[in-house]
Design a protein around this motif. Sequence first.
Motif, PDB file in Angstrom:
ATOM      1  N   GLY A  94       5.263  -1.165  -5.619  1.00 57.53           N
ATOM      2  CA  GLY A  94       4.101  -2.050  -5.557  1.00 57.53           C
ATOM      3  C   GLY A  94       3.478  -2.359  -6.892  1.00 57.53           C
ATOM      4  N   PHE A  95       4.118  -1.943  -7.993  1.00 59.19           N
ATOM      5  CA  PHE A  95       3.603  -2.313  -9.311  1.00 59.19           C
ATOM      6  C   PHE A  95       3.786  -3.815  -9.498  1.00 59.19           C
ATOM      7  CE2 PHE A  95       4.987   2.146 -10.068  1.00 59.19           C
ATOM      8  CZ  PHE A  95       3.755   2.677 -10.423  1.00 59.19           C
ATOM      9  N   GLU A  96       2.756  -4.465  -9.994  1.00 63.56           N
ATOM     10  CA  GLU A  96       2.828  -5.912 -10.187  1.00 63.56           C
ATOM     11  C   GLU A  96       3.852  -6.285 -11.239  1.00 63.56           C
ATOM     12  OE1 GLU A  96      -0.216  -9.680 -11.076  1.00 63.56           O
ATOM     13  OE2 GLU A  96      -0.975  -7.611 -11.012  1.00 63.56           O
ATOM     14  N   HIS A  97       3.947  -5.458 -12.297  1.00 61.17           N
ATOM     15  CA  HIS A  97       4.892  -5.734 -13.383  1.00 61.17           C
ATOM     16  C   HIS A  97       5.536  -4.425 -13.829  1.00 61.17           C
ATOM     17  CE1 HIS A  97       3.316  -9.817 -13.856  1.00 61.17           C
ATOM     18  NE2 HIS A  97       2.102  -9.290 -13.804  1.00 61.17           N
ATOM     19  N   THR A  98       6.838  -4.444 -14.022  1.00 62.99           N
ATOM     20  CA  THR A  98       7.552  -3.300 -14.579  1.00 62.99           C
ATOM     21  C   THR A  98       8.438  -3.775 -15.725  1.00 62.99           C
ATOM     22  OG1 THR A  98       9.493  -3.503 -13.132  1.00 62.99           O
ATOM     23  CG2 THR A  98       7.630  -2.162 -12.318  1.00 62.99           C
ATOM     24  N   LEU A  99       8.819  -2.851 -16.571  1.00 58.59           N
ATOM     25  CA  LEU A  99       9.687  -3.195 -17.700  1.00 58.59           C
ATOM     26  C   LEU A  99      11.014  -3.806 -17.231  1.00 58.59           C
ATOM     27  CD1 LEU A  99      10.572  -3.193 -20.652  1.00 58.59           C
ATOM     28  CD2 LEU A  99      11.040  -0.744 -20.449  1.00 58.59           C
ATOM     29  N   PRO A 100      11.780  -3.160 -16.344  1.00 54.25           N
ATOM     30  CA  PRO A 100      13.028  -3.796 -15.915  1.00 54.25           C
ATOM     31  C   PRO A 100      12.794  -5.085 -15.141  1.00 54.25           C
ATOM     32  CG  PRO A 100      12.588  -1.842 -14.608  1.00 54.25           C
ATOM     33  CD  PRO A 100      11.618  -1.831 -15.740  1.00 54.25           C
ATOM     34  N   MET A 114      15.203   8.800 -12.356  1.00 46.49           N
ATOM     35  CA  MET A 114      14.206   7.739 -12.294  1.00 46.49           C
ATOM     36  C   MET A 114      12.872   8.246 -11.741  1.00 46.49           C
ATOM     37  SD  MET A 114      15.751   4.999 -13.449  1.00 46.49           S
ATOM     38  CE  MET A 114      16.977   5.823 -14.468  1.00 46.49           C
ATOM     39  N   SER A 115      12.905   9.244 -10.843  1.00 47.30           N
ATOM     40  CA  SER A 115      11.697   9.789 -10.191  1.00 47.30           C
ATOM     41  C   SER A 115      10.982   8.757  -9.328  1.00 47.30           C
ATOM     42  CB  SER A 115      10.714  10.364 -11.228  1.00 47.30           C
ATOM     43  OG  SER A 115      11.263  11.495 -11.863  1.00 47.30           O
ATOM     44  N   PHE A 116      11.725   7.806  -8.788  1.00 43.74           N
ATOM     45  CA  PHE A 116      11.128   6.798  -7.910  1.00 43.74           C
ATOM     46  C   PHE A 116      10.956   7.363  -6.497  1.00 43.74           C
ATOM     47  CE2 PHE A 116      13.246   3.149 -10.499  1.00 43.74           C
ATOM     48  CZ  PHE A 116      12.335   3.350 -11.516  1.00 43.74           C
ATOM     49  N   HIS A 117      10.080   6.735  -5.730  1.00 42.17           N
ATOM     50  CA  HIS A 117       9.900   7.068  -4.310  1.00 42.17           C
ATOM     51  C   HIS A 117       9.601   5.784  -3.554  1.00 42.17           C
ATOM     52  CE1 HIS A 117       8.950   9.543  -0.810  1.00 42.17           C
ATOM     53  NE2 HIS A 117       7.985   8.676  -0.580  1.00 42.17           N
ATOM     54  N   PRO A 118      10.426   5.460  -2.530  1.00 44.57           N
ATOM     55  CA  PRO A 118      11.623   6.180  -2.088  1.00 44.57           C
ATOM     56  C   PRO A 118      12.659   6.292  -3.219  1.00 44.57           C
ATOM     57  CG  PRO A 118      10.986   4.487  -0.509  1.00 44.57           C
ATOM     58  CD  PRO A 118      10.172   4.242  -1.733  1.00 44.57           C
ATOM     59  N   MET A 119      13.554   7.246  -3.074  1.00 42.17           N
ATOM     60  CA  MET A 119      14.485   7.545  -4.155  1.00 42.17           C
ATOM     61  C   MET A 119      15.309   6.331  -4.563  1.00 42.17           C
ATOM     62  SD  MET A 119      17.061  10.810  -4.419  1.00 42.17           S
ATOM     63  CE  MET A 119      18.508  10.161  -3.585  1.00 42.17           C
ATOM     64  N   ARG A 120      15.645   5.468  -3.595  1.00 44.28           N
ATOM     65  CA  ARG A 120      16.480   4.312  -3.876  1.00 44.28           C
ATOM     66  C   ARG A 120      15.668   3.056  -4.220  1.00 44.28           C
ATOM     67  NH1 ARG A 120      21.651   5.871  -5.019  1.00 44.28           N
ATOM     68  NH2 ARG A 120      22.079   7.729  -3.790  1.00 44.28           N
ATOM     69  N   ALA A 121      14.365   3.188  -4.358  1.00 42.87           N
ATOM     70  CA  ALA A 121      13.557   2.046  -4.802  1.00 42.87           C
ATOM     71  C   ALA A 121      14.050   1.590  -6.176  1.00 42.87           C
ATOM     72  CB  ALA A 121      12.087   2.428  -4.862  1.00 42.87           C
ATOM     73  N   LEU A 122      13.937   0.307  -6.443  1.00 45.67           N
ATOM     74  CA  LEU A 122      14.457  -0.240  -7.692  1.00 45.67           C
ATOM     75  C   LEU A 122      13.387  -0.471  -8.753  1.00 45.67           C
ATOM     76  CD1 LEU A 122      17.056  -2.783  -6.258  1.00 45.67           C
ATOM     77  CD2 LEU A 122      17.513  -0.572  -7.333  1.00 45.67           C
ATOM     78  N   ASN A 123      12.147  -0.741  -8.345  1.00 43.33           N
ATOM     79  CA  ASN A 123      11.053  -0.977  -9.296  1.00 43.33           C
ATOM     80  C   ASN A 123      11.445  -1.946 -10.404  1.00 43.33           C
ATOM     81  OD1 ASN A 123       8.588   0.277  -8.527  1.00 43.33           O
ATOM     82  ND2 ASN A 123       9.502   2.292  -8.874  1.00 43.33           N
ATOM     83  N   GLY A 124      12.188  -2.997 -10.028  1.00 42.45           N
ATOM     84  CA  GLY A 124      12.532  -4.037 -10.986  1.00 42.45           C
ATOM     85  C   GLY A 124      13.963  -4.015 -11.470  1.00 42.45           C
ATOM     86  N   PRO A 168       7.122 -12.595 -22.449  1.00 45.63           N
ATOM     87  CA  PRO A 168       5.668 -12.412 -22.396  1.00 45.63           C
ATOM     88  C   PRO A 168       5.272 -11.017 -21.911  1.00 45.63           C
ATOM     89  CG  PRO A 168       6.300 -14.512 -21.424  1.00 45.63           C
ATOM     90  CD  PRO A 168       7.569 -13.765 -21.665  1.00 45.63           C
ATOM     91  N   ILE A 169       4.205 -10.491 -22.492  1.00 46.87           N
ATOM     92  CA  ILE A 169       3.692  -9.177 -22.104  1.00 46.87           C
ATOM     93  C   ILE A 169       2.603  -9.377 -21.057  1.00 46.87           C
ATOM     94  CG2 ILE A 169       2.533  -7.084 -22.910  1.00 46.87           C
ATOM     95  CD1 ILE A 169       3.754  -7.683 -25.704  1.00 46.87           C
ATOM     96  N   PRO A 170       2.764  -8.833 -19.850  1.00 46.70           N
ATOM     97  CA  PRO A 170       1.773  -9.040 -18.786  1.00 46.70           C
ATOM     98  C   PRO A 170       0.398  -8.472 -19.150  1.00 46.70           C
ATOM     99  CG  PRO A 170       3.829  -8.173 -17.892  1.00 46.70           C
ATOM    100  CD  PRO A 170       3.922  -8.067 -19.377  1.00 46.70           C
ATOM    101  N   GLN A 171      -0.649  -9.067 -18.580  1.00 50.70           N
ATOM    102  CA  GLN A 171      -2.011  -8.613 -18.823  1.00 50.70           C
ATOM    103  C   GLN A 171      -2.253  -7.205 -18.298  1.00 50.70           C
ATOM    104  OE1 GLN A 171      -4.545 -10.223 -20.582  1.00 50.70           O
ATOM    105  NE2 GLN A 171      -2.842 -11.555 -21.180  1.00 50.70           N
ATOM    106  N   THR A 172      -1.436  -6.746 -17.353  1.00 58.53           N
ATOM    107  CA  THR A 172      -1.602  -5.403 -16.795  1.00 58.53           C
ATOM    108  C   THR A 172      -1.232  -4.304 -17.781  1.00 58.53           C
ATOM    109  OG1 THR A 172       0.645  -5.544 -15.886  1.00 58.53           O
ATOM    110  CG2 THR A 172      -1.191  -6.152 -14.417  1.00 58.53           C
ATOM    111  N   VAL A 173      -0.530  -4.636 -18.845  1.00 58.41           N
ATOM    112  CA  VAL A 173      -0.040  -3.637 -19.803  1.00 58.41           C
ATOM    113  C   VAL A 173      -1.187  -3.146 -20.684  1.00 58.41           C
ATOM    114  CG1 VAL A 173       1.436  -3.312 -21.829  1.00 58.41           C
ATOM    115  CG2 VAL A 173       2.328  -4.483 -19.798  1.00 58.41           C
ATOM    116  N   ASP A 174      -1.349  -1.815 -20.750  1.00 62.52           N
ATOM    117  CA  ASP A 174      -2.367  -1.199 -21.608  1.00 62.52           C
ATOM    118  C   ASP A 174      -1.822  -0.854 -22.990  1.00 62.52           C
ATOM    119  OD1 ASP A 174      -4.474  -1.072 -19.614  1.00 62.52           O
ATOM    120  OD2 ASP A 174      -3.304   0.511 -18.652  1.00 62.52           O
ATOM    121  N   GLU A 190      -4.892   1.458  -3.873  1.00 56.56           N
ATOM    122  CA  GLU A 190      -4.840  -0.012  -3.904  1.00 56.56           C
ATOM    123  C   GLU A 190      -3.401  -0.499  -3.979  1.00 56.56           C
ATOM    124  OE1 GLU A 190      -7.154  -1.128  -7.250  1.00 56.56           O
ATOM    125  OE2 GLU A 190      -9.056  -0.396  -6.421  1.00 56.56           O
ATOM    126  N   ARG A 191      -2.615   0.123  -4.847  1.00 52.15           N
ATOM    127  CA  ARG A 191      -1.218  -0.294  -4.989  1.00 52.15           C
ATOM    128  C   ARG A 191      -0.418   0.023  -3.728  1.00 52.15           C
ATOM    129  NH1 ARG A 191       2.889   2.737  -6.957  1.00 52.15           N
ATOM    130  NH2 ARG A 191       1.493   4.139  -8.065  1.00 52.15           N
TER     131      ARG A 191
END
Length: 490
Positions: A84-90, A106-116, A358-364, A481-482
């Motif tokens: 549910g992250f709006e923006h990821t590096l990949p 990767m430490s993702f959950h669910p384990m097979r989630a791709l996150n981008g 472009p670097i998303p506005q969400t990036v700190d 929220e996410r």
Amino acid sequence: MANKPNVLLLMTDQQRWDTLGCYGNRVIETPNLDWLASQGTVFTSAYSSTPSCVPARASLITGMNPWNTGILGTGKGQGPMGVGFEHTLPGELAKSGYHTRGIGKMSFHPMRALNGFHHTVLDEFNKVDEQGIGSDFRSWFDRNKTGDYEIFDHGIGPNSWMARPTHAPEFLHPTFWTIKESIEFLNRRDPTKPFFLKVSFSRPHSPYDPPAFYFDLYANKKMPEPHVGEWASMHDVPQDAASPDAWRGGRSAEETRRARAGYYGSIHFIDHQIGRLLQFMTKHKLLRDTIVIFTSDHGDMQGDHNLWRKTYAYEGSAHIPLIVKLPAGMGTPATQRVENPVCLQDIMPTILEAAGTPIPQTVDGRSLLPLMQGECPDWRPYVHGEHSTCYSEEQEMQYLTDGKWKYIWFPRIGSEQLFDLRRDPAELNDLAGSEAHASELLMWRERLIGVLAPRSAGLTDGNRLVCQAGKPPIVSPHYAERTRRSGAML
């Protein structure tokens, strides 16, 4: 560069900053990483803002501070990384035309989630997914093993201080497998697109189980002794130390030396396997067009101050290696060593800027490229880090550091520490009670109040830090929220 550069992100698990030759270690052998450092820039004050696996990796993949990822640790009130992250590096690189692959942990959950990512090939220790299926490494190990044994039949757990050589042949070690899979990806990738390859080793995280050659090499060397300050007697707890997975407590000198031999041997083996990958890339003319970044998610205390594992603000746990080598087409960096305080959140914007994305506005985080060119005078004055309760309430912490000084606050017990890292890099002398350093302590405390006040989470009333003893754990609202956005269950 006319074309977008390839991106190779090399990441180890639980490797402290001072375990590379390029950071001044004269015991360990890391020739390939030292060469990489000689061709790029070494960041001498790189820190993990939340020094344990899941929260650190969440910050790296999103470029966000822990409060904004919603993951402040791995203890009470903290969920898995989730999606549910709006923006990821990949994800951003994939949108920009990259072929993306994640290999290893990767430490993702669910384990097979791709996150981008377009695809991942996983080594997640003995974890299984929601269908009860193990990671790709585990399946490969079972198909290729040469006898009736399992991955952890050497008898050492994945959080233990114990060490010994692996019981399996070298080609069955996850470090070897990770590079094997990386080379296979490079052979089979879409050649019409630039690639983003994240190579994520599951070592030197315990078990400290390198192949015998690497273990024996350091078992026969004089290893660095652990740093133990007088203040660290609070963690010399025999009852806690008795556990094979102890988070604190002094072990014998021989046990500690053996742990360090296994740990150093694991890093040496990783370095040789990275060399194998770099040789392949050089042979196939890929390295010259690739930005290469090496880092770790956090460190490992290795017995320093009677502590083991991670989650602490101390140098062994929070201070990490970070090396950036640019492609030949981007020129030679003006600065080979950067002392400015940087963190894992800075990796995503660095890669995106180098890729012309472009670097998303969400990036700190902030791109490191200006620092590498000797620019950016308005860089942040310090890094803020934190970790929620995990092993024990007294271990929960907040910290600030500029690489020269470090201030730590323990919210559950209401105490502080202050270290002068220039004169005391081993953090042996706590200056928080020193009258001569009262003004320094006050300055850092006020800085932390300024960082925490906008959260309105009860950690400060705006004028002082508020002890959290007996109170519920602090939980960032951004996690819920996410999770709601992604439609997943908490």
